[in-house]
Scaffold this motif. Structure first.
Motif, mmCIF file in Angstrom:
data_model
loop_
_atom_site.group_PDB
_atom_site.id
_atom_site.type_symbol
_atom_site.label_atom_id
_atom_site.label_comp_id
_atom_site.label_asym_id
_atom_site.label_seq_id
_atom_site.Cartn_x
_atom_site.Cartn_y
_atom_site.Cartn_z
ATOM 1 N N GLN A 27 0.841 -1.182 0.000
ATOM 2 C CA GLN A 27 0.000 0.000 0.000
ATOM 3 C C GLN A 27 0.886 1.246 0.000
ATOM 4 N N SER B 76 -3.469 5.135 0.634
ATOM 5 C CA SER B 76 -4.471 4.126 0.995
ATOM 6 C C SER B 76 -5.330 4.574 2.173
ATOM 7 N N GLU C 140 -9.662 7.546 2.406
ATOM 8 C CA GLU C 140 -11.076 7.582 2.802
ATOM 9 C C GLU C 140 -11.263 8.010 4.255
ATOM 10 N N GLN D 9 -13.043 -8.292 1.301
ATOM 11 C CA GLN D 9 -12.913 -7.164 0.387
ATOM 12 C C GLN D 9 -13.597 -7.430 -0.951
ATOM 13 N N THR E 42 -14.054 0.246 -5.770
ATOM 14 C CA THR E 42 -13.096 0.183 -4.660
ATOM 15 C C THR E 42 -12.109 -0.961 -4.872
ATOM 16 N N ILE F 270 -8.028 -0.717 -5.215
ATOM 17 C CA ILE F 270 -7.093 -1.510 -4.415
ATOM 18 C C ILE F 270 -6.095 -2.224 -5.322
ATOM 19 N N ASN G 230 -8.935 -5.269 6.912
ATOM 20 C CA ASN G 230 -8.684 -3.828 6.737
ATOM 21 C C ASN G 230 -9.894 -3.051 7.233
ATOM 22 N N LEU H 43 -10.756 0.410 5.716
ATOM 23 C CA LEU H 43 -11.298 0.361 4.358
ATOM 24 C C LEU H 43 -12.738 -0.133 4.358
ATOM 25 N N GLU H 44 -13.026 -1.138 5.173
ATOM 26 C CA GLU H 44 -14.328 -1.791 5.134
ATOM 27 C C GLU H 44 -15.371 -1.142 6.043
ATOM 28 N N PRO I 134 -15.110 2.497 7.402
ATOM 29 C CA PRO I 134 -14.390 3.751 7.663
ATOM 30 C C PRO I 134 -15.011 4.624 8.750
#
Length: 292
Positions: free
Chosen positions: A45, A49, A52, A184, A191, A195, A271, A274-275, A277
């Motif tokens: 990353q 990254s 968000e 993910q 998204t 990634i 993550n 990411l999942e 936020p």
């Protein structure tokens, strides 16, 4: 000494340590007397990254994300020693001190995700002074014993060999299919594509050296890590996703043993930022609320 201005290097997004230039991104305005939040990304990353969640976190304090060596805008040196976990720890401590000194504060809070958590832990074990707080998101705590270390070393060596023999794209196709990242696959297609683009922007050789120098096998044994966390002089939070079995169990063990504060975000996988936020930002903001 407190400064009335920020070091120009921080504003330019570059930091030099032992001849290696590290990139960074900043959200919000760095200002005297306010400790910024530092973010350390995961494997393959970069600072971007955090896009968000960083703007949300920057509502209460400036946010600075560092590119680890071989990633993002940081250098990709040929010297394999630059990728060792100890070197990453030394560079991180120097960056934190540089950043804190630039805004005139003694220490800054740090969030490390996965590999970034490994680096943050190594830096904290090296020198706790530049840490105002430590948040570990889905981070390993080191092998249980030397047998487990040997297994981790074999896996890391295999990953490095595959990167060199099969190339970046083939490796990342398989990497994305690991059980660790299965959740993910439920994210929006846009998204997932973002990634993938981020992973493919890396250099295979630099990532191979990262596995060899700073993989799970390079960490101290877990007992040593737990001991250092239990007596760490700054607040510590371990954060994991409820759907990430491996790291949820680590979080549950830490909670049961009373080692540090723990937050499990249900519905999220490895993550969390990411999942989930919004819940990630809420957890970090709540934890850091009492820090200056």
């Amino acid at each position: 000494m407190r400064r009335d201005h920020v070091d120009p290097e921080l504003e330019e997004g570059r930091f030099v340590f032992r001849g290696v230039t590290y990139g960074s991104m900043t959200w919000g305005t760095l200002r005297s007397g306010v400790a910024p939040l530092v973010l350390l990304h995961g494997f393959a990353q970069s600072a971007s990254s955090w896009d968000e969640v960083a703007p949300c976190l920057a509502r209460t304090r400036p946010v600075v994300a560092l590119d680890l060596v071989g990633h993002g805008c940081s250098d990709r040196p040929l010297d394999a020693r630059r990728y060792r976990l100890g070197e990453a720890a030394a560079a991180t401590c120097a960056f934190l001190e540089h950043l804190a000194g630039g805004v005139g504060v003694p220490a800054v809070p740090v969030v490390g995700y996965s590999m970034g958590g490994r680096v943050a832990l190594a830096a904290a074990q090296r020198d706790a002074r530049p840490f105002a707080a430590l948040v570990l998101e889905s981070a390993g705590l080191g092998p249980v014993d030397e047998g487990e270390r040997a297994q981790a070393a074999a896996r890391d060596a295999c990953h490095a060999a595959r990167l060199r023999s099969e190339g970046l794209e083939a490796f990342m196709d398989d990497w994305a299919r690991l059980p660790l990242f299965v959740t993910q696959g439920e994210l929006p297609v846009s998204t997932q594509q973002r990634i993938r683009r981020g992973r493919l922007s890396n250099d295979a050789e630099a990532l191979a050296r990262s596995f060899e120098g700073a993989g799970q096998h390079a960490m101290p044994l877990r007992a040593e890590t737990l001991s250092s966390l239990a007596c760490f002089p700054a607040p510590v939070l371990y954060l994991a996703g409820g759907r990430d079995r491996t790291y949820r169990e680590i979080a549950q063990d830490l909670r049961a043993e009373g080692v540090c504060a723990v937050r499990i975000v249900e519905g999220a996988g490895h993550n969390v930022h990411l999942e989930a936020p919004e819940r990630f930002c809420a957890a970090i903001s709540d934890f850091l609320a009492n820090l200056r």
